[in-house]
Write an enzyme that holds these catalytic residues in place. Structure first.
Site, PDB file in Angstrom:
ATOM      1  CB  THR A  50      -0.924   0.001   1.231  1.00 17.52           C
ATOM      2  OG1 THR A  50      -1.715  -1.182   1.224  1.00 17.52           O
ATOM      3  CG2 THR A  50      -1.825   1.225   1.227  1.00 17.52           C
ATOM      4  CB  THR A  51       3.682   2.331   2.177  1.00 14.86           C
ATOM      5  OG1 THR A  51       2.928   2.173   3.388  1.00 14.86           O
ATOM      6  CG2 THR A  51       4.590   3.537   2.312  1.00 14.86           C
ATOM      7  CE1 TYR A 142      -1.254  -5.129   3.947  1.00 14.54           C
ATOM      8  CE2 TYR A 142      -0.638  -4.960   1.634  1.00 14.54           C
ATOM      9  CZ  TYR A 142      -0.922  -4.355   2.840  1.00 14.54           C
ATOM     10  OH  TYR A 142      -0.868  -2.986   2.950  1.00 14.54           O
ATOM     11  CE  LYS A 172       2.131  -4.721   5.497  1.00 13.68           C
ATOM     12  NZ  LYS A 172       0.961  -3.920   5.898  1.00 13.68           N
ATOM     13  N   GLY A 198       0.594  -4.599  11.654  1.00 11.13           N
ATOM     14  CA  GLY A 198       0.731  -3.552  10.657  1.00 11.13           C
ATOM     15  C   GLY A 198       0.080  -2.229  10.998  1.00 11.13           C
ATOM     16  CG  ASP A 200       3.385   1.613  11.544  1.00  8.43           C
ATOM     17  OD1 ASP A 200       2.907   0.519  11.219  1.00  8.43           O
ATOM     18  OD2 ASP A 200       4.127   2.266  10.800  1.00  8.43           O
ATOM     19  CD  GLU A 201      -1.807   4.002  14.264  1.00 12.95           C
ATOM     20  OE1 GLU A 201      -2.933   4.207  13.771  1.00 12.95           O
ATOM     21  OE2 GLU A 201      -0.783   3.777  13.592  1.00 12.95           O
ATOM     22  CB  VAL A 215       4.879  -5.097   7.805  1.00 15.79           C
ATOM     23  CG1 VAL A 215       5.181  -4.483   6.438  1.00 15.79           C
ATOM     24  CG2 VAL A 215       5.417  -6.505   7.905  1.00 15.79           C
ATOM     25  CB  SER A 217       4.414   3.650   6.162  1.00 18.91           C
ATOM     26  OG  SER A 217       3.557   4.208   7.153  1.00 18.91           O
TER      27      SER A 217
END
EC number: 4.1.3.3
Length: 310
Positions: A50-51, A142, A172, A198, A200-201, A215, A217
């Site tokens: 995606t990123t 994913y 993922k 996946g 991140d926060e 995983v 960005s």
């Protein structure tokens, strides 16, 4: 590459560098590899996701990017995982076959999402047929329902994927549903496959549940901070781990309020790394100059209080 190392720790979901006229910019991939390793301590990448605007790229462009990451990452990166998912089964199978031919360390496939009336048996069959094109390459599902709209729980897919996909190595998991994630962890008591978070926060929350890696960005530019969080967590120092997570959350909360997506991630990467990542591909529009200016100020504020993180 075809590394047999277990996929764990941080995996950077890479952006796709582009020239100002919208062509992929392969010339900076080598510099990108060195930056991740030397500046962020990140030695694994997830390409064409995606990123990386994977579904906005042509099949040929996706192959070229995969080839360049494998070539420039040779003897440097631990894992080059290439996303080969597509709406078309033949296209996805062709990408998987190509990935195997160039020696990637793993392939991943997103749920095809134009037709939303997908049942779990048909989804596993799609994944199986793609994976069979690269039988010796670790396969990762994913899972990202906020973008695909496919709401099938990973827990419901695990047994079938393990049974039908001999190369299945993990997931993922890009969703905030920690109940589903926890049920997957419970099914993985033997540690047979990787469960890579996946969002991140929320990484620290996933670590406490048993995530084997991540995983995302933000590991492109906050890899150092997240590695420090992983180290603190591994030592049982939850207080320090929380400090790093809260710092990352503070920045992401600010960025999301400003409007945060792939264009903004590319602008962030150009700003932090010094490598020109270029604009996103239409229909996405470039980040505004105001966003970049505001981010620069916010990063300086964070550096002044937590200078060792950046």
């Amino acid at each position: 590459m075809t590394s047999q190392k277990k996929l764990q720790g941080l995996v950077a979901a890479t952006v796709t560098p582009m020239t100002q006229d919208g062509e992929i910019n392969l010339a900076v991939i080598g510099q990108y590899v060195d930056y991740l390793i030397n500046e962020q301590g990140v030695r694994s990448v997830f390409v064409n996701g995606t990123t990386g605007e994977g579904l906005s790229l042509s099949t040929q462009e996706r192959k070229q990017l995969a080839e360049e990451w494998v070539a420039k990452g040779k003897d440097k990166l631990d894992h080059v995982i290439v996303h080969v998912g597509a709406l078309s089964l033949p296209e996805s199978k062709g990408l998987a076959k190509h990935a195997a031919e160039i020696g990637v360390d793993g392939i991943a496939v997103i749920a095809p999402s134009f037709f939303k009336q997908v049942n779990k048996d048909a989804l596993v069959a799609f994944l199986r047929d793609v994976a069979l094109e690269a039988p010796g390459i670790p396969f990762y599902y994913y899972h990202i329902p906020p973008l695909t709209g496919i709401q099938i729980k990973v827990e419901e897919l695990l047994d079938e994927m393990v049974e039908q996909i001999p190369s299945f190595h993990g997931v993922k998991f890009s969703d905030r549903d920690l109940l589903d994630f926890g049920r997957c962890i419970a099914k993985n008591s033997s540690g047979r496959f990787a469960l890579l978070y996946g969002v991140d926060e929320q990484l620290l929350s996933a670590l406490t549940m048993g995530a084997t890696g991540a995983v995302g960005s933000t590991y492109n530019y906050f890899g150092k901070a997240n590695n420090l969080m992983l180290e603190a967590f591994a030592k049982g120092d939850l207080s320090t781990a929380q400090k790093y997570q809260f710092c990352i959350q503070e920045f992401l909360s600010f960025a999301i309020a400003e409007g945060f997506g792939v264009p903004q991630i590319k602008a962030m990467m150009s700003l932090v790394s010094g490598i020109p990542m270029g604009p996103p591909r239409l229909p996405l529009a470039s980040a505004s100059e105001e966003f970049v200016a505001n981010v620069k100020v916010k990063l300086e504020d964070l550096k002044s209080s937590l200078y060792h993180l950046f």
